[in-house]
Design a protein around this motif. Structure first.
Motif, mmCIF file in Angstrom:
data_model
loop_
_atom_site.group_PDB
_atom_site.id
_atom_site.type_symbol
_atom_site.label_atom_id
_atom_site.label_comp_id
_atom_site.label_asym_id
_atom_site.label_seq_id
_atom_site.Cartn_x
_atom_site.Cartn_y
_atom_site.Cartn_z
ATOM 1 N N ILE A 1 0.842 -1.201 0.000
ATOM 2 C CA ILE A 1 0.000 0.000 0.000
ATOM 3 C C ILE A 1 0.874 1.247 0.000
ATOM 4 N N ALA A 2 1.934 1.233 0.799
ATOM 5 C CA ALA A 2 2.849 2.379 0.842
ATOM 6 C C ALA A 2 3.515 2.586 -0.510
ATOM 7 N N ILE A 3 3.938 1.506 -1.149
ATOM 8 C CA ILE A 3 4.573 1.610 -2.462
ATOM 9 C C ILE A 3 3.589 2.187 -3.479
ATOM 10 N N TRP A 4 2.347 1.713 -3.420
ATOM 11 C CA TRP A 4 1.299 2.248 -4.296
ATOM 12 C C TRP A 4 1.105 3.750 -4.084
ATOM 13 N N LEU A 5 1.018 4.185 -2.835
ATOM 14 C CA LEU A 5 0.816 5.604 -2.545
ATOM 15 C C LEU A 5 2.005 6.445 -3.001
ATOM 16 N N LEU A 6 3.219 5.931 -2.810
ATOM 17 C CA LEU A 6 4.399 6.662 -3.278
ATOM 18 C C LEU A 6 4.437 6.713 -4.801
ATOM 19 N N LEU B 1 4.621 7.312 4.571
ATOM 20 C CA LEU B 1 5.630 7.292 5.627
ATOM 21 C C LEU B 1 5.073 6.682 6.909
ATOM 22 N N ASP B 2 3.826 6.973 7.220
ATOM 23 C CA ASP B 2 3.200 6.352 8.390
ATOM 24 C C ASP B 2 3.232 4.834 8.279
ATOM 25 N N ILE B 3 3.006 4.332 7.085
ATOM 26 C CA ILE B 3 2.995 2.885 6.879
ATOM 27 C C ILE B 3 4.407 2.310 6.928
ATOM 28 N N ARG C 1 7.276 -2.544 17.422
ATOM 29 C CA ARG C 1 6.202 -1.816 18.088
ATOM 30 C C ARG C 1 5.459 -0.904 17.143
ATOM 31 N N THR C 2 5.670 -1.097 15.837
ATOM 32 C CA THR C 2 5.085 -0.190 14.858
ATOM 33 C C THR C 2 3.558 -0.215 14.901
ATOM 34 N N GLN C 3 2.981 0.960 14.872
ATOM 35 C CA GLN C 3 1.534 1.099 14.732
ATOM 36 C C GLN C 3 1.273 1.803 13.418
ATOM 37 N N ALA C 4 0.607 1.161 12.508
ATOM 38 C CA ALA C 4 0.222 1.806 11.263
ATOM 39 C C ALA C 4 -1.195 2.325 11.416
ATOM 40 N N LEU C 5 -1.738 2.808 10.321
ATOM 41 C CA LEU C 5 -3.059 3.431 10.410
ATOM 42 C C LEU C 5 -4.197 2.423 10.466
#
Length: 354
Positions: A15-20, A182-184, A347-351
């Protein structure tokens, strides 16, 4: 039990790659839009046909029909009277390419969006955020036509106010795409750098204001005059600025002066910020981000000066607009580092999941 907002990077990285990827297309759209304006092509298509407009003229009769429509507007009658059909085709292809790229961006967003929803990778808050981005993209399409419409009846160019709104929304969409990606990719767990949020947030805001001011310079062709640096009309602070109502948006001298002064302000604040980051012993990631931002700002200012003194050749104008995209992108990365630090992958929290 895990938090409903927690998800793995493996699930969301595509999803992050798609958004970028969409952000990169938006950056290309900004540059093509700038080149379309610089070549005087933006009013060559006088109708808004979101679907059928994707097909260009396919016959001599269709080309003549489009040319006849263009010959009815003030830009042709007062600026380009006598233009040949072949010359019209050149400016038509620029505007058609710009609009086609906008349609392509819509598809590049919508099709993966539906697929990610259908496969369950996109859900919860992240799904709503992405839906909001899609709505912004639709608004941008409407804003583009609203801008073009301002130049079809009484003007020979588009309204600088509508141009600023159109460009400002494009950069807002670009920044939002980068931030969500970046959040992801980086996560949002830590807050170790919150001491720099004020500085980085302020610099992002100033960069955005400068971009909008640049749109007013472009909309008024204010870069075509006062082509000296560092003096402007023979002085650092020229006579005659702010002498008419709405001078900041309508007076060539004042509009260009504002763009210069905000550039100087950003440069000064960037130097101070970098010095503070180093003096405070900030970690390597924050220092590196600050140095990249300072480099981007320095190169963009140099390109801006070169563009001005060269009287805005098309390729330099396009390069300067691309530089603005790079500066804002680097600024968003710097702000994300300031807000979220270096999240621990464990500990990552994504959206997203809900």
């Amino acid at each position: 039990m895990s938090s409903p907002l927690e998800t793995s990077r493996t699930d969301t990285r595509p999803i992050a790659i798609w958004l970028l990827g969409v952000a990169a297309l938006v950056a290309l759209m900004v540059v093509v839009g700038g080149l379309t304006r610089l070549t005087g092509s933006g009013l060559s298509i006088t109708e808004w046909k979101p679907v059928t407009g994707s097909i260009p003229p396919l016959s001599a009769e269709m080309w003549q029909e489009e040319f006849d429509k263009y010959r009815q507007i003030p830009q042709y009658q007062l600026v380009n009277k006598g233009m040949s059909l072949d010359e019209f085709k050149t400016i038509y292809w620029w505007e058609w390419g710009h609009r086609f790229l906008g349609r392509l961006i819509g598809l590049a967003f919508f099709v993966p969006f539906v697929w990610f929803l259908a496969t369950g990778r996109l859900r919860g808050r992240l799904a709503w955020v992405c839906a909001g981005l899609f709505v912004l993209g639709g608004m941008q399409g409407f804003m583009g036509w609203y801008m073009v419409a301002s130049g079809l009846t009484e003007r020979v160019s588009v309204s600088q106010y509508r141009l600023a709104a159109h460009l400002g929304l494009a950069f807002l969409i670009f920044a939002a795409l980068v931030w969500v990606a970046l959040d992801i990719l980086r996560g949002t767990a830590d807050e170790i750098h919150r001491r720099w949020v004020g500085w980085t947030g302020g610099l992002v805001l100033l960069v955005y204001v400068q971009i909008v001011l640049g749109a007013f310079v472009a909309g008024l062709d204010a870069g075509m005059i006062y082509n000296t640096w560092p003096l402007m009309d023979g002085a650092f602070i020229p006579d005659g600025i702010y002498t008419v109502p709405a001078a900041a948006f309508e007076q060539h001298l004042t509009v260009q002066f504002n763009h210069r002064m905000v550039a100087y302000l950003i440069a000064i604040l960037t130097v101070i910020f970098c010095w503070r980051v180093v003096a405070a012993g900030a970690d390597r990631l924050q220092r590196r981000a600050a140095m990249w931002f300072a480099t981007a700002i320095s190169v963009q200012i140099l390109i801006g000066i070169w563009t001005l003194v060269a009287v805005v050749p098309v390729w330099l104008g396009g390069l300067h607009q691309f530089g603005a995209v790079i500066v804002l992108g680097v600024a968003m990365v710097q702000l994300h580092i300031a807000v979220h630090g270096t999240p621990d992958a464990g500990r990552t929290q994504a959206l997203a999941r809900a």
